[in-house]
Write a protein that holds these residues in place. Structure first.
Motif, mmCIF file in Angstrom:
data_model
loop_
_atom_site.group_PDB
_atom_site.id
_atom_site.type_symbol
_atom_site.label_atom_id
_atom_site.label_comp_id
_atom_site.label_asym_id
_atom_site.label_seq_id
_atom_site.Cartn_x
_atom_site.Cartn_y
_atom_site.Cartn_z
ATOM 1 N N LEU A 98 0.838 -1.207 0.000
ATOM 2 C CA LEU A 98 0.000 0.000 0.000
ATOM 3 C C LEU A 98 0.870 1.253 0.000
ATOM 4 N N VAL A 99 1.840 1.283 0.913
ATOM 5 C CA VAL A 99 2.697 2.471 1.005
ATOM 6 C C VAL A 99 3.509 2.641 -0.273
ATOM 7 N N GLY B 59 2.786 1.476 -3.222
ATOM 8 C CA GLY B 59 1.898 1.833 -4.323
ATOM 9 C C GLY B 59 1.532 3.303 -4.309
ATOM 10 N N ALA B 60 1.189 3.798 -3.115
ATOM 11 C CA ALA B 60 0.714 5.172 -3.013
ATOM 12 C C ALA B 60 1.839 6.194 -3.164
ATOM 13 N N PHE B 61 2.999 5.903 -2.557
ATOM 14 C CA PHE B 61 4.046 6.934 -2.524
ATOM 15 C C PHE B 61 5.270 6.581 -3.367
ATOM 16 N N TYR C 3 2.773 4.808 -7.839
ATOM 17 C CA TYR C 3 1.839 5.741 -8.458
ATOM 18 C C TYR C 3 2.534 7.043 -8.879
ATOM 19 N N TYR D 214 2.948 8.607 -12.570
ATOM 20 C CA TYR D 214 2.372 9.938 -12.728
ATOM 21 C C TYR D 214 3.426 10.931 -13.231
ATOM 22 N N MET E 293 1.166 15.673 -4.837
ATOM 23 C CA MET E 293 0.211 14.896 -4.043
ATOM 24 C C MET E 293 0.131 15.420 -2.615
#
Lengths: 332, 306
Positions: free
Chosen positions: A52-53, A55-57, A60, A64, B160
């Motif tokens: 999760l971490v 993937g998010a930081f 992704y 991006y 973000m």
């Protein structure tokens, strides 16, 4: 990977002893379902935080970055993105400063990594002797690792000062003229490499030392029975046994040198860091990215630089792979 | 975010508990030439020279931090500390917002360390001792993330964070680093050898569910490795520079960021800058003096073994 993994049975619900008054059948069914679910879901729940971490930081933003690189985004208004296509890439690829920083990054990488790993290998060899106070020596040699990039770079900035610097003073004792370290093209790269070497040699030496201690003694005994000298043993036994470790440290140091930021930023103190010196003589790719994004405030080109770094990294990885293949083939 | 990847280590075998460094060898009389011979004077001299080189910059920090700038930059540099240390520290304190910076560094480093320990132990345990679909390639994916430099994602990360309302806040530094691939790998390697399946099975037979097993079986067994991982993580979080420098600002810096800003001011006074550097390094030096042996053992136990 799995060395001694037991069969699935080891994890199955243990058979329950029949009790005097067994719980109702429905309840038992429910419980065993719960157990099974717990068994199936738990491993995923335990590894989920990492993914999760990341993937998010990590992932992704990484993807991006490619999207941002095709837009105009300014530090002053982060919300507005305007499509510009390849303009950002065009801009940086036609900027001589970009190519300067590519070659600087590469050169600093080479002159910091090669001596660092060679010295670390020698140090590890010394530390592998039976020594008095061996822990003391290991700790001393690792101390620079406790220093931050920022403090290390700032102290060395003093050491490398053109006038009144510790290094030039020492050189003066031996009869050399003072050197303007930060202003010279080669001397500034050398200065940055010395900071890197200072911080990381001890760390790498300990990694080599651990690998050396894992080399079975029989190999040395056999070699000495065959009449191999100490140097031959080092070359024919130690180095081949250390090959995976050496390869690993090369990869890691290469990746590390791609990222050099604090050392060049703070080499001279003052405001010169953001451009890597008055002639960009020690500007690295990270500094170039920082300068575009955070100093000038154009995030689009900064994102394009990030993608250029990724391309360069893949190039290095490919080169590594080819060299590795070549070495293996020629070894056969 | 792991900058310049300090605590990187390789995908190979980790020894069990690092008990006092190297595994003891049989008597050296039985051994062939070479290995584990006594080091001669040359070894000590060479190590002393390298050791001197390792410590000199730190000593020079102390000398420079305790004198005036003019003395430091004089044509013959001073060799011994002077009496200006307190004054310089006070000035640095006021100029660089050091009180706030220290507090921030403590908050950031300890929350990152605690979270890393918890999550990495859980994940390391799962990868070491539990069977599940995709375990092999998921572990490969974890290791692969070690090779991605943070530089590649800082631009969108910055946007973000500002979108989340964390612009310039400590959250923007803490959250990306809550778990580390290195930590997962480190704990996995340790638990593979240190945690016998019999213990887990026994707990199962006693009726413990999976999380109960983690709390009462895995965590106690993992404690030595957690100590080491904790120290390595703390050192790294404390010293992290690149992302904090981009994400935080002058009003809300960590120590390293404050230090960078102090030196980037127009006419930095070198003694003041060195006083700041001393303050940022001192806590870790103390940790090193106290736990040096453990940290050395930890780095060596995480290392590649053929």
């Amino acid at each position: 990977m799995a060395t001694s993994t037991p069969t699935r049975d080891a994890y199955a619900t243990p058979p329950r002893e029949p009790k005097k008054e067994p719980p109702s059948e429905r309840r038992q069914l429910w419980r065993s379902r719960l157990w099974r679910f717990d068994d199936k879901a738990s491993p995923y729940a335990y590894i989920a935080p990492f993914f999760l971490v990341f993937g998010a930081f990590g992932l992704y933003p990484l993807l991006y970055t490619g999207w941002i690189a095709l837009h105009r985004v300014e530090m002053t208004g982060l919300d507005s993105m305007e499509w510009v296509g390849w303009e950002n890439f065009d801009k940086i690829l036609h900027d001589p400063e970009f190519w300067t920083s590519v070659s600087n990054t590469f050169l600093i990488g080479v002159i910091s990594t090669v001596p660092q790993l060679l010295v670390a290998l020698g140090l590890a060899h010394l530390l592998n002797y039976k020594l008095r106070a061996s822990t003391f020596w290991r700790t001393i040699i690792l101390t620079p690792y406790a220093t931050s990039v920022a403090s290390a770079a700032l102290v060395f900035a003093l050491v490398f000062r053109a006038d009144g610097g510790l290094l030039n003073w020492t050189l003066g004792l031996v009869g050399f003229d003072p050197v303007n370290w930060a202003n010279g093209h080669w001397t500034s790269k050398l200065a940055i490499s010395i900071i890197v070497i200072w911080r990381w040699t001890g760390y790498n030496a300990l990694i080599y030392l651990a690998a050396m201690q894992a080399v079975p003694n029989d190999l040395y005994e056999a070699a000495s029975l065959d009449g191999a000298s100490r140097w031959q043993q080092f070359r024919k036994v130690t180095i081949p046994s250390l090959r995976p470790t050496i390869l690993f440290t090369i990869v890691i140091s290469t990746i590390g040198s791609m990222q050099l930021f604090g050392e060049p930023l703070l080499l001279e103190g003052g405001a010169l860091g953001a451009t890597g010196g008055n002639e960009n003589q020690y500007e690295t790719l990270s500094i170039y990215l920082y300068n575009y994004g955070w100093n000038l405030g154009h995030l689009g080109p900064a994102a394009a630089v990030a993608w250029a770094m990724l391309a360069l990294l893949l190039l290095i990885a490919a080169a590594n792979w080819f060299i590795g293949r070549f070495v293996r083939k020629s070894a056969v | 975010m792991t900058m310049t990847s300090p605590t990187h280590t390789a995908p190979v075998k980790l020894a069990p508990a690092p008990k006092g460094g190297a595994p003891q060898r049989p008597s050296r009389f039985r051994m062939g030439a070479g290995q584990q011979l006594k080091g001669g004077p040359f070894a000590y001299i060479a190590l002393a020279v390298v050791g001197f080189g390792s410590l000199l910059p730190l000593y020079w920090t102390l000398v420079a931090a305790s004198r005036t700038q003019d003395e430091v930059l004089a044509s013959t540099p001073p060799f011994f500390p002077g009496g200006k240390l307190v004054e310089n520290v006070q000035t640095a304190w006021e100029q660089a917002n050091l009180g706030k910076a220290i507090l921030n560094s403590v908050i950031v480093s300890s929350s990152i360390t605690l979270a890393t320990l918890f999550f990495c132990t859980l994940a390391g345990y799962a990868f070491a001792k539990m069977r599940f679909r995709g375990r092999g390639w998921l572990m490969t994916a974890v290791i692969a993330t070690l090779t991605i430099p943070p530089q590649l994602s800082v631009v969108p990360l910055f946007m973000m964070m500002s979108g989340l309302g964390w612009g310039g806040q400590l959250e923007s530094v803490i959250f990306p680093t809550l778990v580390s691939a290195f930590g997962v790998f480190f704990m996995r390697q340790y638990l593979i050898e240190a945690l016998p399946y019999e213990l887990i099975e026994a707990a199962k037979i006693d009726g413990a569910n999976n999380f109960r097993i983690v709390v009462s079986v895995v965590l106690p067994v993992a404690r030595p490795a957690m100590m080491v991982l904790g120290m390595l993580t703390f050192v790294q979080a404390w010293n992290d520079f690149f992302w904090p420098y981009l994400a935080l600002n002058q009003q809300n810096p960590t120590l390293q960021v404050a230090l960078g800003q102090l030196s980037a001011s127009y006419t930095p006074d070198q003694s003041i800058v060195m006083a700041g550097a001393l303050i940022s390094t001192l806590p870790l030096l103390v940790v090193f003096v106290v736990f040096g042996k453990k940290i050395v053992g930890g780095i060596m136990s995480g290392a590649v073994k053929g």
